[in-house]
Design a protein around this motif. Structure first.
Motif, PDB file in Angstrom:
ATOM      1  N   HIS A  31       0.821  -1.213   0.000  1.00 35.94           N
ATOM      2  CA  HIS A  31       0.000   0.000   0.000  1.00 35.94           C
ATOM      3  C   HIS A  31       0.857   1.266   0.000  1.00 35.94           C
ATOM      4  CE1 HIS A  31       1.071  -0.647   4.171  1.00 35.94           C
ATOM      5  NE2 HIS A  31       0.724   0.597   4.448  1.00 35.94           N
ATOM      6  N   THR A  32       2.162   1.121   0.159  1.00 34.28           N
ATOM      7  CA  THR A  32       3.020   2.297   0.238  1.00 34.28           C
ATOM      8  C   THR A  32       4.352   2.050  -0.477  1.00 34.28           C
ATOM      9  OG1 THR A  32       4.109   3.845   1.762  1.00 34.28           O
ATOM     10  CG2 THR A  32       3.898   1.546   2.507  1.00 34.28           C
ATOM     11  N   ILE A  33       4.278   1.613  -1.736  1.00 34.17           N
ATOM     12  CA  ILE A  33       5.471   1.269  -2.501  1.00 34.17           C
ATOM     13  C   ILE A  33       6.269   2.521  -2.863  1.00 34.17           C
ATOM     14  CG2 ILE A  33       6.304   0.321  -4.682  1.00 34.17           C
ATOM     15  CD1 ILE A  33       3.980  -1.603  -4.640  1.00 34.17           C
ATOM     16  N   SER A  34       7.562   2.467  -2.621  1.00 28.73           N
ATOM     17  CA  SER A  34       8.487   3.507  -3.068  1.00 28.73           C
ATOM     18  C   SER A  34       9.800   2.813  -3.402  1.00 28.73           C
ATOM     19  CB  SER A  34       8.692   4.566  -1.986  1.00 28.73           C
ATOM     20  OG  SER A  34       9.607   5.549  -2.435  1.00 28.73           O
ATOM     21  N   LEU A  35      10.025   2.552  -4.671  1.00 27.19           N
ATOM     22  CA  LEU A  35      11.153   1.746  -5.102  1.00 27.19           C
ATOM     23  C   LEU A  35      11.924   2.430  -6.216  1.00 27.19           C
ATOM     24  CD1 LEU A  35       9.586  -1.843  -5.331  1.00 27.19           C
ATOM     25  CD2 LEU A  35      11.336  -1.097  -3.710  1.00 27.19           C
ATOM     26  N   SER A  36      13.217   2.171  -6.236  1.00 31.99           N
ATOM     27  CA  SER A  36      14.060   2.586  -7.353  1.00 31.99           C
ATOM     28  C   SER A  36      14.900   1.389  -7.759  1.00 31.99           C
ATOM     29  CB  SER A  36      14.961   3.753  -6.940  1.00 31.99           C
ATOM     30  OG  SER A  36      15.850   4.095  -7.994  1.00 31.99           O
ATOM     31  N   PHE A  37      14.968   1.108  -9.052  1.00 32.81           N
ATOM     32  CA  PHE A  37      15.703  -0.046  -9.554  1.00 32.81           C
ATOM     33  C   PHE A  37      16.941   0.427 -10.314  1.00 32.81           C
ATOM     34  CE2 PHE A  37      11.325  -1.406  -9.156  1.00 32.81           C
ATOM     35  CZ  PHE A  37      11.420  -2.677  -8.600  1.00 32.81           C
ATOM     36  N   LEU A  38      18.097  -0.099  -9.952  1.00 27.60           N
ATOM     37  CA  LEU A  38      19.323   0.185 -10.698  1.00 27.60           C
ATOM     38  C   LEU A  38      19.402  -0.790 -11.863  1.00 27.60           C
ATOM     39  CD1 LEU A  38      22.004   1.735 -10.910  1.00 27.60           C
ATOM     40  CD2 LEU A  38      23.037  -0.053  -9.481  1.00 27.60           C
ATOM     41  N   VAL A  39      19.356  -0.274 -13.079  1.00 25.09           N
ATOM     42  CA  VAL A  39      19.317  -1.130 -14.258  1.00 25.09           C
ATOM     43  C   VAL A  39      20.692  -1.221 -14.893  1.00 25.09           C
ATOM     44  CG1 VAL A  39      16.891  -0.623 -14.675  1.00 25.09           C
ATOM     45  CG2 VAL A  39      18.641   0.781 -15.790  1.00 25.09           C
ATOM     46  N   ASP A  40      20.903  -2.300 -15.636  1.00 24.19           N
ATOM     47  CA  ASP A  40      22.206  -2.550 -16.255  1.00 24.19           C
ATOM     48  C   ASP A  40      22.346  -1.945 -17.645  1.00 24.19           C
ATOM     49  OD1 ASP A  40      23.054  -3.908 -14.063  1.00 24.19           O
ATOM     50  OD2 ASP A  40      22.958  -5.906 -14.939  1.00 24.19           O
ATOM     51  N   THR A  41      21.235  -1.890 -18.378  1.00 22.34           N
ATOM     52  CA  THR A  41      21.315  -1.429 -19.765  1.00 22.34           C
ATOM     53  C   THR A  41      20.147  -0.518 -20.103  1.00 22.34           C
ATOM     54  OG1 THR A  41      20.062  -3.329 -20.616  1.00 22.34           O
ATOM     55  CG2 THR A  41      22.469  -3.549 -20.521  1.00 22.34           C
ATOM     56  N   LEU A  42      20.364   0.326 -21.090  1.00 26.33           N
ATOM     57  CA  LEU A  42      19.317   1.186 -21.643  1.00 26.33           C
ATOM     58  C   LEU A  42      19.415   1.138 -23.155  1.00 26.33           C
ATOM     59  CD1 LEU A  42      17.124   3.421 -21.644  1.00 26.33           C
ATOM     60  CD2 LEU A  42      18.987   5.093 -21.456  1.00 26.33           C
ATOM     61  N   GLU A  43      18.312   0.757 -23.791  1.00 20.39           N
ATOM     62  CA  GLU A  43      18.227   0.764 -25.255  1.00 20.39           C
ATOM     63  C   GLU A  43      17.117   1.725 -25.665  1.00 20.39           C
ATOM     64  OE1 GLU A  43      20.009  -0.952 -27.445  1.00 20.39           O
ATOM     65  OE2 GLU A  43      21.068  -2.417 -26.194  1.00 20.39           O
ATOM     66  N   VAL A  44      17.431   2.636 -26.571  1.00 19.23           N
ATOM     67  CA  VAL A  44      16.423   3.556 -27.107  1.00 19.23           C
ATOM     68  C   VAL A  44      16.046   3.056 -28.492  1.00 19.23           C
ATOM     69  CG1 VAL A  44      15.877   5.931 -27.715  1.00 19.23           C
ATOM     70  CG2 VAL A  44      17.378   5.451 -25.754  1.00 19.23           C
ATOM     71  N   ARG A  45      14.779   2.697 -28.651  1.00 17.04           N
ATOM     72  CA  ARG A  45      14.334   2.036 -29.879  1.00 17.04           C
ATOM     73  C   ARG A  45      13.045   2.661 -30.405  1.00 17.04           C
ATOM     74  NH1 ARG A  45      18.126  -1.966 -31.646  1.00 17.04           N
ATOM     75  NH2 ARG A  45      19.333  -2.507 -29.800  1.00 17.04           N
ATOM     76  N   ARG A  46      12.785   2.404 -31.671  1.00 15.14           N
ATOM     77  CA  ARG A  46      11.512   2.818 -32.266  1.00 15.14           C
ATOM     78  C   ARG A  46      10.412   1.886 -31.773  1.00 15.14           C
ATOM     79  NH1 ARG A  46      15.497   2.341 -36.066  1.00 15.14           N
ATOM     80  NH2 ARG A  46      16.252   4.299 -36.986  1.00 15.14           N
ATOM     81  N   GLY A  47       9.224   2.441 -31.512  1.00 17.09           N
ATOM     82  CA  GLY A  47       8.140   1.610 -31.014  1.00 17.09           C
ATOM     83  C   GLY A  47       6.772   2.243 -31.190  1.00 17.09           C
ATOM     84  N   GLY A  48       5.878   1.893 -30.279  1.00 16.10           N
ATOM     85  CA  GLY A  48       4.464   2.241 -30.414  1.00 16.10           C
ATOM     86  C   GLY A  48       3.737   1.068 -31.042  1.00 16.10           C
ATOM     87  N   VAL A  49       2.598   0.679 -30.474  1.00 18.47           N
ATOM     88  CA  VAL A  49       1.927  -0.537 -30.927  1.00 18.47           C
ATOM     89  C   VAL A  49       1.590  -0.488 -32.411  1.00 18.47           C
ATOM     90  CG1 VAL A  49      -0.151  -1.944 -30.673  1.00 18.47           C
ATOM     91  CG2 VAL A  49       1.024  -1.104 -28.646  1.00 18.47           C
ATOM     92  N   ALA A  50       0.979   0.610 -32.860  1.00 22.80           N
ATOM     93  CA  ALA A  50       0.581   0.681 -34.271  1.00 22.80           C
ATOM     94  C   ALA A  50       1.796   0.640 -35.184  1.00 22.80           C
ATOM     95  CB  ALA A  50      -0.239   1.942 -34.529  1.00 22.80           C
ATOM     96  N   ALA A  51       2.840   1.371 -34.830  1.00 27.76           N
ATOM     97  CA  ALA A  51       4.053   1.375 -35.653  1.00 27.76           C
ATOM     98  C   ALA A  51       4.700  -0.005 -35.674  1.00 27.76           C
ATOM     99  CB  ALA A  51       5.025   2.423 -35.143  1.00 27.76           C
TER     100      ALA A  51
END
Length: 326
Positions: A31-51
């Motif tokens: 009921h009181t979530i406050s989280l931060s996740f340290l991630v290993d990778t970031l990929e910037v990609r083209r998307g959007g469901v219709a596309a």
């Protein structure tokens, strides 16, 4: 078949978390979530469901029309889509907002936590299917996740024009009211959900499984590694297994790839089983790649997969359609 794919066009920011989300959640503190996740990778990609769906259809040489809204930052993305067989003429370009952003984090179990900034998508209702149909007669309209007003407008316009439509509310089920979901689903030739969304759709509409089938032509439910289930009123359920032993590089866009394969096959007047098999083979391509438009459709490799997993009959039906690269 001339297909107009309405829905979101976005840039995806994809992050990988090396742990498991469930290990970070304390049952007595939900009921009181406050989280931060340290991630290993970031990929910037083209998307959007219709596309994403249009990209798959373009790769299968269906020449889909993409109908959504973007910002002035769309130019490079538009060139990419055109190079991959997508007609972007119907896309509305906002003067005020940037193209939508999808931000998604995936854990080691392929569970995902995501957020979506609509941006220019808020103007998607400005796309007019009446004008589009007058210029380029349409055989099918796919209504995929988008600004809710646009989804409702495009569904109603398809009805007014007498064009068969496919309902794919998926991610927007959490945002839509029960009345809106019933409006989007009623009369659809095809209804697409995954297994969780099928339960959410029943909860939102207040309909049971039979009542949903009373409202649609065919209900296609993707089941992840278990494949796909196809239901229609007064017809035995059809199940098709997924392609096995696929390395899961990134689950983003896997369902979109399935839809492109399925719709291409029904556009070629092939049986539902064959359509689901092609959809599953397309899903496997997307799953093995990072990013929802990073996979490449190589007809011979795709046919080899179909032949190995589903047999010679499936490959034989699809070979004349897939052919060889132009």
């Amino acid at each position: 078949m001339r297909i107009a794919v309405t829905g979101s066009i976005a840039t995806d920011h994809l992050m990988a978390f090396p742990g498991r989300f469930v290990d970070q959640l304390l049952p007595d503190q939900l009921h009181t979530i406050s989280l931060s996740f340290l991630v290993d990778t970031l990929e910037v990609r083209r998307g959007g469901v219709a596309a994403n769906i249009a990209y798959g259809l373009g790769g299968l040489r269906m020449e889909p029309l993409l109908a959504g809204a973007v910002g002035p930052d769309f130019a490079e993305y538009e060139v990419w889509l055109k190079e991959h067989g997508v007609d972007t003429a119907p896309v509305h370009v906002s003067a005020d907002h940037q193209t939508a952003r999808f931000m998604c984090m995936t854990d080691q179990d392929s569970n995902q936590i995501a957020s979506f900034y609509a941006g220019a998508m808020a103007e998607a209702a400005r796309v007019d299917l009446h004008a589009l149909h007058a210029a380029t007669p349409l055989d099918l309209v796919l209504v995929s996740p988008n600004d809710p007003a646009a989804m409702l407008r495009h569904t109603e316009q398809a009805r007014e024009l007498g064009i068969p439509f496919a309902a794919d509310p998926s991610q927007q089920l959490a945002r839509l009211t029960g009345a809106e979901v019933r409006t989007l689903v009623t009369g659809a030739r095809w209804l697409f959900t995954n297994e969780y969304e099928s339960a959410l759709l029943r909860e939102r509409t207040g309909w049971d499984h039979r009542q949903v089938l009373d409202q649609v032509g065919t209900w296609i439910t993707t089941l992840g590694a278990q494949g796909v289930r196809i239901d229609a009123k007064d017809t035995p359920t059809l199940t098709v297994p997924a392609v096995p032993d696929v390395h899961a590089a990134d689950p983003t866009g896997v369902g979109d790839a399935f839809r492109s394969g399925f719709l291409a096959a029904v556009g070629w007047d092939l049986p539902l089983r064959t359509a689901a098999q092609l959809g599953c083979a397309m899903s496997a391509l997307a799953l093995a790649a990072v990013g929802s438009q990073s996979y490449e459709i190589q007809p011979q490799r795709l046919l080899n997969t179909l032949r190995t997993v589903y047999g010679e009959h499936a490959a034989g039906l699809l070979e004349p359609k897939l052919g060889t690269p132009a």
